[in-house]
Design a protein around this motif. Sequence first.
Motif, PDB file in Angstrom:
ATOM      1  N   UNK A   1    -116.217  -3.658  37.390  1.00  0.00           N
ATOM      2  CA  UNK A   1    -117.317  -4.535  37.746  1.00  0.00           C
ATOM      3  C   UNK A   1    -118.455  -3.823  38.464  1.00  0.00           C
ATOM      4  N   UNK A   2    -118.100  -3.227  39.748  1.00  0.00           N
ATOM      5  CA  UNK A   2    -119.038  -2.427  40.491  1.00  0.00           C
ATOM      6  C   UNK A   2    -119.871  -1.591  39.700  1.00  0.00           C
ATOM      7  N   UNK A   3    -119.488  -0.845  38.567  1.00  0.00           N
ATOM      8  CA  UNK A   3    -120.261   0.192  37.992  1.00  0.00           C
ATOM      9  C   UNK A   3    -120.900  -0.402  36.569  1.00  0.00           C
ATOM     10  N   UNK A   4    -120.534  -1.743  36.339  1.00  0.00           N
ATOM     11  CA  UNK A   4    -121.273  -2.301  35.145  1.00  0.00           C
ATOM     12  C   UNK A   4    -122.963  -2.223  34.979  1.00  0.00           C
ATOM     13  N   UNK A   5    -123.597  -2.466  36.193  1.00  0.00           N
ATOM     14  CA  UNK A   5    -124.918  -2.440  36.029  1.00  0.00           C
ATOM     15  C   UNK A   5    -125.757  -0.940  35.721  1.00  0.00           C
ATOM     16  N   UNK A   6    -124.922  -0.075  36.223  1.00  0.00           N
ATOM     17  CA  UNK A   6    -125.357   1.171  36.169  1.00  0.00           C
ATOM     18  C   UNK A   6    -125.154   1.783  34.631  1.00  0.00           C
ATOM     19  N   UNK A   7    -123.887   1.248  33.895  1.00  0.00           N
ATOM     20  CA  UNK A   7    -123.663   1.505  32.552  1.00  0.00           C
ATOM     21  C   UNK A   7    -124.740   0.839  31.688  1.00  0.00           C
TER      22      UNK A   7
ATOM     23  N   UNK B   1    -124.829   9.929  28.145  1.00  0.00           N
ATOM     24  CA  UNK B   1    -124.186   8.671  28.517  1.00  0.00           C
ATOM     25  C   UNK B   1    -122.568   9.484  28.442  1.00  0.00           C
ATOM     26  N   UNK B   2    -122.233   9.866  27.404  1.00  0.00           N
ATOM     27  CA  UNK B   2    -120.677  10.489  27.349  1.00  0.00           C
ATOM     28  C   UNK B   2    -120.403  11.524  28.689  1.00  0.00           C
ATOM     29  N   UNK B   3    -121.375  12.180  29.152  1.00  0.00           N
ATOM     30  CA  UNK B   3    -121.129  13.009  30.319  1.00  0.00           C
ATOM     31  C   UNK B   3    -121.213  12.068  31.513  1.00  0.00           C
TER      32      UNK B   3
ATOM     33  N   UNK C   1    -118.315  11.516  34.596  1.00  0.00           N
ATOM     34  CA  UNK C   1    -118.737  11.704  36.043  1.00  0.00           C
ATOM     35  C   UNK C   1    -118.659  10.361  36.919  1.00  0.00           C
ATOM     36  N   UNK C   2    -118.919   9.341  36.514  1.00  0.00           N
ATOM     37  CA  UNK C   2    -119.061   8.242  37.164  1.00  0.00           C
ATOM     38  C   UNK C   2    -117.844   7.279  36.859  1.00  0.00           C
ATOM     39  N   UNK C   3    -117.067   7.469  36.039  1.00  0.00           N
ATOM     40  CA  UNK C   3    -115.929   6.742  35.892  1.00  0.00           C
ATOM     41  C   UNK C   3    -116.264   4.968  35.680  1.00  0.00           C
ATOM     42  N   UNK C   4    -117.065   4.828  34.740  1.00  0.00           N
ATOM     43  CA  UNK C   4    -117.727   3.467  34.306  1.00  0.00           C
ATOM     44  C   UNK C   4    -116.382   2.588  33.813  1.00  0.00           C
ATOM     45  N   UNK C   5    -115.355   3.067  33.116  1.00  0.00           N
ATOM     46  CA  UNK C   5    -114.372   2.396  32.531  1.00  0.00           C
ATOM     47  C   UNK C   5    -113.319   2.262  33.300  1.00  0.00           C
ATOM     48  N   UNK C   6    -112.529   1.110  33.175  1.00  0.00           N
ATOM     49  CA  UNK C   6    -111.200   0.869  33.800  1.00  0.00           C
ATOM     50  C   UNK C   6    -110.152   1.162  32.770  1.00  0.00           C
ATOM     51  N   UNK C   7    -110.740   0.888  31.404  1.00  0.00           N
ATOM     52  CA  UNK C   7    -109.894   1.208  30.311  1.00  0.00           C
ATOM     53  C   UNK C   7    -110.963   1.587  29.025  1.00  0.00           C
ATOM     54  N   UNK C   8    -110.386   2.168  28.177  1.00  0.00           N
ATOM     55  CA  UNK C   8    -111.283   2.498  27.074  1.00  0.00           C
ATOM     56  C   UNK C   8    -110.522   2.998  25.701  1.00  0.00           C
ATOM     57  N   UNK C   9    -111.251   2.712  24.572  1.00  0.00           N
ATOM     58  CA  UNK C   9    -110.725   2.947  23.498  1.00  0.00           C
ATOM     59  C   UNK C   9    -111.574   3.337  22.328  1.00  0.00           C
ATOM     60  N   UNK C  10    -111.580   4.452  21.792  1.00  0.00           N
ATOM     61  CA  UNK C  10    -112.316   5.274  20.782  1.00  0.00           C
ATOM     62  C   UNK C  10    -111.400   5.402  19.508  1.00  0.00           C
TER      63      UNK C  10
END
Length: 110
Positions: free
Chosen positions: A12-18, A74-76, A80-89
């Motif tokens: 939540x706290x990183x969503x705006x930057x993402x 954005x991948x990089x 570095x910034x840890x935007x995701x709490x969980x992810x799937x690709x």
Amino acid sequence: MIAVLTRARLKARKAPAFWRAIDPVSRALPEAEGMICAFGVGEAPVGFQGTVSLWRSAADVVRFAYRQPEHAAVVDRTAREGWYAEELFARFRVLDITGDREVIGWRDSP
């Protein structure tokens, strides 16, 4: 043909930057070599992000994901910034498509 599914739950706290960071990627995607169609998918609550895209080949996917400057940045930053709490690709080989392709914004034949 390759289908790509991405899904992530944003911190939540990183969503705006993402959200600010992905605008250049969204602008570059329609011109990506080999991209047939792409669209966003979401779920409630806000903070769950997802995309579905179809590509002519796995090489086209790799070229966009890791060599297209805006997406590579954005991948990089994601790491570095840890935007995701969980992810799937995930990538899938497409065996067949039926139905109205215009509904999903189909660009060209594979």
